[in-house]
Motif scaffolding. Structure first.
Motif, short mmCIF file in Angstrom:
data_model
loop_
_atom_site.label_atom_id
_atom_site.label_comp_id
_atom_site.label_asym_id
_atom_site.label_seq_id
_atom_site.Cartn_x
_atom_site.Cartn_y
_atom_site.Cartn_z
N SER A 123 16.63 -18.01 50.55
CA SER A 123 16.68 -19.53 51.16
C SER A 123 16.22 -20.77 50.38
O SER A 123 16.81 -21.40 49.96
N VAL A 124 14.73 -20.95 50.41
CA VAL A 124 13.83 -21.64 50.08
C VAL A 124 13.85 -21.82 48.21
O VAL A 124 14.22 -22.40 48.09
N LEU A 139 22.92 -17.84 44.82
CA LEU A 139 23.69 -18.37 45.88
C LEU A 139 24.91 -17.40 46.14
O LEU A 139 25.33 -16.85 47.16
N LEU A 140 25.97 -17.59 45.05
CA LEU A 140 26.96 -16.63 44.70
C LEU A 140 26.83 -15.24 45.04
O LEU A 140 27.50 -14.33 45.82
N LEU A 141 25.78 -14.33 44.39
CA LEU A 141 25.52 -13.07 44.56
C LEU A 141 25.61 -12.54 45.79
O LEU A 141 25.51 -11.89 46.53
N TRP A 142 23.79 -13.38 46.33
CA TRP A 142 23.51 -13.45 47.77
C TRP A 142 24.48 -12.67 48.94
O TRP A 142 24.43 -13.01 49.18
N PHE A 143 25.49 -14.97 48.74
CA PHE A 143 26.56 -14.62 49.59
C PHE A 143 27.44 -13.18 49.84
O PHE A 143 27.41 -12.65 51.02
N ALA A 188 25.50 -23.94 50.26
CA ALA A 188 27.18 -24.21 49.29
C ALA A 188 27.58 -25.80 49.55
O ALA A 188 27.67 -26.00 48.57
N ALA A 189 27.11 -26.13 50.35
CA ALA A 189 27.17 -27.83 50.55
C ALA A 189 26.83 -28.51 49.85
O ALA A 189 26.88 -29.68 49.09
N LEU A 190 25.31 -28.12 49.67
CA LEU A 190 24.23 -28.68 48.48
C LEU A 190 24.76 -28.57 47.47
O LEU A 190 24.96 -29.38 46.61
N ALA A 191 24.95 -27.16 47.13
CA ALA A 191 25.29 -26.81 45.78
C ALA A 191 26.79 -27.30 45.03
O ALA A 191 26.44 -28.13 44.16
N ALA A 226 29.74 -22.33 43.98
CA ALA A 226 29.72 -23.27 45.06
C ALA A 226 31.11 -23.49 45.99
O ALA A 226 31.01 -23.26 47.36
N ARG A 227 31.89 -23.90 45.46
CA ARG A 227 33.07 -24.25 46.12
C ARG A 227 33.97 -22.95 46.78
O ARG A 227 34.71 -23.12 48.33
#
Length: 1010
Positions: free
Chosen positions: A695-696, A719-723, A739-742, A758-759
């Motif tokens: 996360s960080v 992020l995509l893989l982890w999610f 995701a919003a930040l990305a 991200a979207r």
């Protein structure tokens, strides 16, 4: 007080058990505005003890006082004095509100305050109950509760009032429980029933109240209603907390059910204080042992340690209700400046006390001094996992998570160490709810205000203790040879334990060097850290002593290890930051630990004291100013290496959990091999263990590396893989934030491919939370962006997800076009896993279009492909779809077989959402086969999981089956209600199933249908 309403007939009296009021000689007093009343309440609750202006400021405004807070306080005190004693000078003998040092004290008789009268009467009632006089106790409790006129401290603002309001509310409900306990002992069962029902509506999760209602109904001859209370209790507890009733309530249920004539039923009583039994054997099952290792050479603090042990274990001087086995949670709070040794003291005391808490010890660093304190929700998740709660059973809502945590600790004796707290709001949800546990909190802030907590201010070491610590590390002979230099070294360190230990470690590493030589160096290099001062000495000088003694490689490691915001670092992450192998990283980390600059934390993990992390980062910033080696370029490169390592490791985990996925071929290129896993369980364990690190790192990369080549894309792909690999509700808020930040960063950079991915995450999260309109908008935008970026994998992801959404909301023609696009893209990339899942969904679409033969062919092909791939959860999803197709073509028996296999795979893969859906669909098959009782049982299990996971669609399916099965079991009324619930859900979601349920409701004669 003679009438319980605040009037004594003479003198002054005050009421806090409701709106704050006062009287003098029976005449109401004008106590002024809310904040002035808050000052009055804070003084009254101290029972005549002095409150400093600092304490009163904290009580009213917490951490954000106004600019003229002290002047405002003095004005309030003057106004209160003029109201309470208008004819008496402030310093006259016998004055009630007096100035004491830098503060005030309000000295009124205890009987003039309703809170003290209430507590006195409740304590007296407890003694009468213990002596067997239930009638007298009942009368006294009634008088005590009669003092209340609503919410305690009504209308009074400020953190101090909030904490006492919570404490008094808990005392009130306990007194109510005790009063009903007495009523049942006196045979007043009928009159208790209605009152208990009303109280339960206010406190639905208190099992003791529900047990007393069961007993009152049973003794009133209403056995069926008593048993129904248990059923309702189970529904509420499972629905709200994910746990069933406790052993005591379950035993009472069994005894009522059996009408046991041998053992007379007695009211449930709240357990009284129990003696400490250090040798108690821990209960079977998971027992967390999370305390950091105790410090072997712990020095001094004898008085504080003794006080802590007394408060935490119920020893002498602990006071009523404190310690293991008492009537309330024992809570202690340590406060003091950074580096003063709060954590060392807390860990030492915790080890001394742990034998009194055989059910385990929980520990967390709340990172209160950092810019990003630990999120309460993440800490609760960590604790629940340690207590044996499966990850998929952890609620998304933080309040529900806290309630489940309290339930898990309700009958255990567990020690909880909350280190480095930020504020009261961060700590409050982490407190156990019942007796038997102990909590020790450390914080720099002095405003951690917790009900019933004992406060300990941790000061610097005494001169003798600092000298002893120096001698313990350096050697007593060296200190005795240079006593004056030793004294001055301790003074130069400000007697701060951390500073003394660093200096001593450096001296110990150079046995031939005089103490005076190091003292001279210390005098030359005084610098200040912004937030930590001790007299005219600065801790930064001490940190610099240790840092300057490091060889270049260790100094570089000290700076780079501190770059990551994670609370601790595993060795592979440390190695990535340094750009070296794990063996070298471990050697450097151990050297820093030996120098007192880094702390070992578990097996192969390390962390900083927060002040040392600050110093390391500041040192890095100084090097940035030189634009030489180790400046901004080196720091950015280190964080990019860490991002690369985590992306590679996440890809390895995905390769096991989602083998053959085309996304693996379109990830941002990595240079690190990443960690390798022996199997799916090990991969899942890594994902759980490194949640904070992932996360960080994603957040830091999006904030600080998105402008660098590859930084944005690597962060989005991680992020995509982890999610895609995480199940359950607990982590969805964090994914939404990232995701919003990305998406924002990608839009700012004009990177359509990164924004598309991200979207996709944002849209899928909306779909998973049944927000179909928002999901469609985000997924549609994701598809447009992926097409613009010529990203086949991004197009595949968006088209597939959008196709599923269109099918689910009754638009099969559009779904067919989107899924065929996704199918074409998966075939181009040779992705059999995705192809099988798309085929399975296409089968459902064919059914919706009336193409039954095509549906069966597609579903059978999908199952074959899935079995070739061998992915547990992927196979489960395809078998689920196959079962749905078979049932829809009239083969309910064969469908049930496929769904049962799907259910087994979902359970093996720890996929709770899928488990609920498979159960709901199996229930439909059982209903088709005429097995109404089995269908109802299966549907109820699906409904429990769906509510736990907040899956509205699955709830609708399960409720629909129950609505059809229950009338066949003689429960037509319940069945009609279940159909109404299902229809409300399906109408809200806008899915085709609403029409079928509406028809069923009409056929059942339900007047609400239509």
């Amino acid at each position: 007080m003679t009438n319980g309403r605040g009037a004594t007939g003479h003198g002054v009296s005050f009421q806090l058990l409701g709106p704050v009021r006062g009287r003098r000689d029976g005449t109401p007093l004008d106590l002024g505005p809310p904040q002035q009343r808050a000052v009055l309440a804070a003084l009254l609750l101290r029972a005549g003890a002095q409150a400093s202006t600092t304490e009163l400021t904290d009580a009213l405004w917490g951490e954000e006082p106004p600019a003229r807070a002290v002047g405002t306080l003095r004005h309030y005190a003057w106004r209160l004095r003029s109201v309470i004693e208008p004819d008496r000078p402030a310093r006259a003998p016998g004055a009630l509100l007096v100035s004491v040092a830098d503060g005030y004290a309000l000295r009124v008789p205890r009987e003039a305050l309703d809170v003290h009268v209430f507590e006195r009467e409740v304590a007296a009632a407890a003694r009468e109950r213990e002596s067997g006089d239930a009638a007298a106790a009942h009368t006294r409790l009634g008088a005590a509760l009669g003092l209340w006129e609503g919410t305690a401290l009504g209308g009074v603002p400020g953190p101090y009032a909030r904490s006492h309001r919570d404490r008094l509310a808990e005392l009130r409900v306990r007194a109510q429980e005790d009063q009903y306990d007495c009523a049942l002992s006196l045979g007043r069962h009928t009159e208790a029933v209605a009152e208990l029902g009303a109280l339960i509506s206010e406190h639905p999760l208190r099992e003791r109240l529900r047990a007393m209602l069961m007993l009152a109904l049973h003794r009133s001859g209403r056995q069926a209603e008593a048993l129904a209370v248990y059923t309702e209790t189970r529904r509420v507890l499972v629905g709200e907390l994910g746990v069933g009733p406790g052993a005591e309530l379950t035993e009472l249920y069994g005894r009522i059910l059996a009408a046991d004539p041998l053992t007379p039923l007695t009211p449930l009583r709240r357990p009284g204080p129990a003696p400490v039994r250090p040798a108690v054997t821990p209960r079977a099952g998971l027992v967390p042992r999370q305390l950091p290792v105790d410090i072997v050479d712990f020095i001094g603090r004898t008085e504080t340690v003794d006080g802590l042990l007394a408060a935490l274990t119920g020893g002498a001087g602990a006071g009523a209700g404190a310690g293991a086995g008492g009537s309330a949670v024992a809570v202690c709070a340590l406060s003091g400046i950074g580096g003063v040794g709060k954590t060392a003291l807390a860990v030492h005391a915790a080890h001394r006390a742990r034998s009194a808490y055989p059910d385990g010890q929980l520990y967390v660093d709340l990172r209160g001094a950092s810019p990003t304190p630990a999120a309460v929700g993440a800490v609760l998740t960590q604790f629940l996992l340690a207590l044996g709660v499966p990850e998929t059973a952890i609620p998304a809502d933080v309040e529900q998570r806290a309630a489940l945590y309290r339930s898990r600790l309700a009958d255990r004796r567990v020690f909880v160490l909350l280190d480095n707290a930020h504020d009261t709001a961060q700590v409050r949800p982490l407190l156990p709810g019942g007796a038997g546990c102990a909590v020790l909190v450390t914080s720099r802030a002095r405003t951690i205000l917790l009900p019933g907590a004992r406060q300990f201010e941790v000061d610097v070491l005494s001169r003798a203790e600092a000298r002893d610590l120096l001698a313990t590390v350096v050697g007593r002979a060296r200190v005795e040879a240079e006593p004056q230099a030793a004294e001055e070294l301790a003074e130069a360190c400000g007697h701060l334990p951390l500073a003394v230990r660093i200096v001593a470690s450096r001296l110990a590493a150079r046995p031939g060097r005089p103490l005076a030589a190091l003292l001279a160096r210390l005098r030359d290099q005084r610098r200040r850290l912004d937030e930590l001062k001790a007299g005219d000495l600065a801790v930064e000088a001490t940190f610099r002593l240790g840092y300057d003694a490091l060889p270049p490689e260790q100094a570089r490691a000290f700076r780079l290890f501190a770059l990551c915001d994670a609370p601790d670092l595993p060795l592979d992450a440390a190695a990535a930051l340094l750009g070296t192998d794990q063996d070298t990283a471990e050697t450097l980390a151990e050297a820093l630990a030996d120098a007192g600059l880094l702390e070992p934390y578990g097996n192969g993990r390390y962390r900083y004291h927060d002040l040392l992390r600050l110093y390391a980062r500041r040192e890095g910033a100084r090097r940035e100013g030189t634009r030489g080696e180790g400046g901004a370029g080196e720091r950015d490169a280190a964080l990019l290496r860490l991002l690369d390592q985590l992306l590679a490791t996440a890809a390895n985990a995905s390769g096991l959990l989602e083998p053959g996925h085309a996304l693996h071929l379109s990830l941002h290129p990595v240079t690190a091999p990443g960690l390798r896993f022996a199997g799916e369980d090990e991969a899942r364990a890594w994902l759980r263990a490194e949640y904070a690190l992932l996360s960080v790192t994603v957040a830091q990369a999006l904030h600080g590396l998105s402008e660098l080549p590859g930084g944005l894309r690597a962060a989005v792909d991680l992020l995509l893989l982890w999610f895609g690999l995480i199940e359950g509700l607990a982590h969805r808020p964090e994914f939404q934030r990232l995701a919003a930040l990305a998406a924002d960063r990608a839009q700012q950079r004009g990177d359509a491919g990164a924004e598309a991915r991200a979207r996709y995450v944002i849209g899928t999260l909306h779909y998973l939370t049944d927000a179909y309109g928002l999901a469609e908008a985000e997924l549609g935008r994701s598809l447009e962006l992926a097409e613009a970026a010529a990203d086949p994998a991004g197009r595949h992801l968006a088209a597939n997800a959008l196709g599923i959404l269109h099918y689910a909301t009754g638009r099969p023609e559009r779904a067919l076009a989107l899924l065929r696009l996704a199918q074409e893209l998966s075939e181009r990339s040779a992705d059999p896993g995705s192809a099988s899942r798309i085929l399975a969904t296409l089968a459902r679409v064919h059914l919706a279009l009336g193409q039954a033969a095509e549906a069966v062919v597609a579903a059978e092909r999908a199952v074959g492909l899935a079995r070739e791939v061998g992915n547990t959860v992927g196979t489960a999803r395809v078998l689920y779809q196959y079962g749905c197709v078979l049932r829809s073509t009239g083969r309910a028996g064969a469908a049930a077989e496929q769904l049962r296999e799907s259910l087994a795979h979902f359970r093996s893969g720890q996929h709770r959402d899928g488990e609920g859906l498979a159960l709901a669909r199996t229930a439909e098959c059982l209903l088709d086969l005429g097995l109404a009782a089995e269908a109802a049982g299966c549907a109820q299990e699906a409904l429990t999981i769906a509510r736990e996971q907040e899956k509205a669609y699955c709830q609708g399916l399960a409720l629909s089956v129950l609505g059809q099965a229950l009338p066949q079991l003689g429960r037509a009324g319940e069945g009609a209600e279940r159909l109404r619930e299902a229809l409300r859900i399906f109408d809200r979601l806008g899915v085709p199933e609403a029409g079928a349920v509406r028809a069923l409701s009409g056929a059942s004669g339900d007047p609400a249908a239509g």
